[in-house]
Design a protein around this motif. Structure first.
Motif, mmCIF file in Angstrom:
data_model
loop_
_atom_site.group_PDB
_atom_site.id
_atom_site.type_symbol
_atom_site.label_atom_id
_atom_site.label_comp_id
_atom_site.label_asym_id
_atom_site.label_seq_id
_atom_site.Cartn_x
_atom_site.Cartn_y
_atom_site.Cartn_z
ATOM 1 N N LEU A 147 0.834 -1.207 0.000
ATOM 2 C CA LEU A 147 0.000 0.000 0.000
ATOM 3 C C LEU A 147 0.866 1.254 0.000
ATOM 4 O O LEU A 147 0.578 2.229 -0.711
ATOM 5 C CB LEU A 147 -0.926 -0.010 1.209
ATOM 6 N N TYR A 148 1.920 1.235 0.800
ATOM 7 C CA TYR A 148 2.840 2.375 0.836
ATOM 8 C C TYR A 148 3.475 2.593 -0.536
ATOM 9 O O TYR A 148 3.606 3.723 -1.014
ATOM 10 C CB TYR A 148 3.911 2.111 1.894
ATOM 11 N N PHE A 149 3.854 1.500 -1.185
ATOM 12 C CA PHE A 149 4.471 1.571 -2.512
ATOM 13 C C PHE A 149 3.503 2.153 -3.531
ATOM 14 O O PHE A 149 3.872 3.013 -4.338
ATOM 15 C CB PHE A 149 4.913 0.162 -2.921
ATOM 16 N N LEU A 150 2.249 1.707 -3.495
ATOM 17 C CA LEU A 150 1.267 2.180 -4.468
ATOM 18 C C LEU A 150 0.934 3.651 -4.262
ATOM 19 O O LEU A 150 0.805 4.417 -5.223
ATOM 20 C CB LEU A 150 0.001 1.336 -4.369
ATOM 21 N N VAL A 151 0.818 4.078 -3.007
ATOM 22 C CA VAL A 151 0.397 5.454 -2.731
ATOM 23 C C VAL A 151 1.512 6.449 -3.027
ATOM 24 O O VAL A 151 1.296 7.478 -3.684
ATOM 25 C CB VAL A 151 -0.079 5.581 -1.269
ATOM 26 N N PHE A 152 2.716 6.150 -2.551
ATOM 27 C CA PHE A 152 3.789 7.142 -2.621
ATOM 28 C C PHE A 152 4.728 6.964 -3.810
ATOM 29 O O PHE A 152 5.579 7.834 -4.050
ATOM 30 C CB PHE A 152 4.607 7.112 -1.327
ATOM 31 N N LEU A 153 4.624 5.861 -4.539
ATOM 32 C CA LEU A 153 5.437 5.697 -5.743
ATOM 33 C C LEU A 153 4.569 5.440 -6.967
ATOM 34 O O LEU A 153 4.755 6.082 -8.012
ATOM 35 C CB LEU A 153 6.433 4.547 -5.569
ATOM 36 N N GLY A 154 3.616 4.520 -6.844
ATOM 37 C CA GLY A 154 2.753 4.226 -7.982
ATOM 38 C C GLY A 154 1.889 5.401 -8.387
ATOM 39 O O GLY A 154 1.744 5.706 -9.579
ATOM 40 N N GLY A 155 1.303 6.100 -7.395
ATOM 41 C CA GLY A 155 0.460 7.258 -7.695
ATOM 42 C C GLY A 155 1.209 8.373 -8.399
ATOM 43 O O GLY A 155 0.799 8.824 -9.485
ATOM 44 N N PRO A 156 2.316 8.862 -7.840
ATOM 45 C CA PRO A 156 3.078 9.903 -8.543
ATOM 46 C C PRO A 156 3.591 9.460 -9.915
ATOM 47 O O PRO A 156 3.629 10.259 -10.852
ATOM 48 C CB PRO A 156 4.245 10.181 -7.579
ATOM 49 N N LEU A 157 3.991 8.171 -10.021
ATOM 50 C CA LEU A 157 4.480 7.693 -11.315
ATOM 51 C C LEU A 157 3.372 7.705 -12.357
ATOM 52 O O LEU A 157 3.605 8.099 -13.515
ATOM 53 C CB LEU A 157 5.045 6.283 -11.158
ATOM 54 N N TYR A 158 2.170 7.298 -11.968
ATOM 55 C CA TYR A 158 1.038 7.356 -12.903
ATOM 56 C C TYR A 158 0.738 8.804 -13.294
ATOM 57 O O TYR A 158 0.455 9.104 -14.463
ATOM 58 C CB TYR A 158 -0.191 6.719 -12.257
#
Length: 302
Positions: free
Chosen positions: A34-45
């Motif tokens: 969840l941490y990976f998706l919120v703070f890395l996946g979200g900005p990357l998208y």
């Protein structure tokens, strides 16, 4: 008497317990995912979607073309690549020598403890505090500048400026060297004493041992650590901005200027395209680093 064949076993229950263990392991990884998706996946998208759309949300490749062809952005890439490469090589060479010098001391000596602790702190000492420290030391009225002037050497009279590319490189080297000490120390510790003893028994000199044995073994780890230093300098933003106020064109400062509209209005999506270019560069660096680490790990398993 009961035979061994009659002894009950728990083998049939083992497969049933395996899925439960896997689910527990998956649940343990859930917070990190969840941490990976919120703070890395979200900005990357956000970066990728913005890089391929215009201000009205329509698909376009114009942002990427502009980020790779505009003279101002090409200059930023050249300066960033040059700065990162030079500071990475300088930090790697001096950091390796420092790490090797420290490892020659006794394992529990104060020197090893002090250098290890200082490297762990200074490797992550950056941003505005580091820029302020260098301005206070090497600025026009800095302590080191005043001491050199009193000793008869005018630092700024010779052409040096703390807000120049040379001054910025000097600042970057300050945290590149201790980071290299942290990265290369395990590889240096992996050089077995038996290798040197065997080389000496065969008549090899110290230089021959390092040239023919130690350096080939250390080459993957050294190259991988140098790539980490390159990526570390390439992504640095706060130190460069605080030290130069954006006067030197670099990719991170160019992204900030495009997103904030300081130079040209309506270039936010071009700034996101620059961010995507930066992600690609860092991605290539990390893939090469992982490949080199895999090669270096072969020697640690022997």
């Amino acid at each position: 008497m009961t035979s061994l064949l009659d002894t009950p076993t728990a083998a049939p229950d083992a497969p049933a317990a395996r899925p439960e263990r896997r689910w527990r392991a998956a649940l343990g990884l859930l917070p990190f995912a969840l941490y990976f998706l919120v703070f890395l996946g979200g900005p990357l998208y956000f970066v990728i979607s913005g890089a391929f759309t215009d201000a009205d949300g329509r698909p376009t490749l114009g942002n990427l073309v502009a980020s790779l062809t505009s003279p101002q952005y090409l200059a930023a890439f050249r300066q960033s690549l040059l700065l990162s490469a030079v500071t990475a090589v300088i930090g790697a060479v001096f950091g390796t020598f420092l790490a090797q010098a420290v490892l020659t001391a006794r394992p529990r000596s104060p020197l090893r403890r002090v250098v290890s602790t200082a490297s762990g702190v200074l490797a992550y000492f950056g941003g505005v505090p580091l820029a302020f420290a260098f301005i206070a030391a090497l600025g026009q009225t800095g302590l080191a500048t005043a001491w050199l002037r009193s000793a008869g050497f005018d630092l700024y009279g010779s052409g040096f400026r703390i807000d120049s590319l040379t001054g910025l490189a000097l600042t970057y080297v300050y945290f590149q060297i201790p980071l290299m000490v942290i990265l290369i120390t395990p590889a240096l510790e992996g050089l077995l004493p038996q290798w040197r003893e065997a080389a000496e028994n065969l008549g090899a000199s110290a230089w021959s041992y390092w040239r023919l044995v130690a350096l080939p073994v250390l080459a993957p780890a050294f190259a991988g650590a140098t790539l980490v230093l390159f990526g570390n300098a390439f992504a640095a933003y706060a130190t460069a901005l605080a030290l130069t106020s954006g006067s030197i064109p670099l990719v991170p400062t160019a992204i900030a200027s495009a997103l904030s509209g300081n130079v040209l209005v309506g270039q936010a999506n071009v700034g996101l395209a620059l961010g995507l270019d930066m992600v690609v560069v860092i991605g290539i660096v990390m893939v090469a680093y992982l490949w080199l680490q895999r090669r270096a790990a072969r020697w640690s398993r022997r």
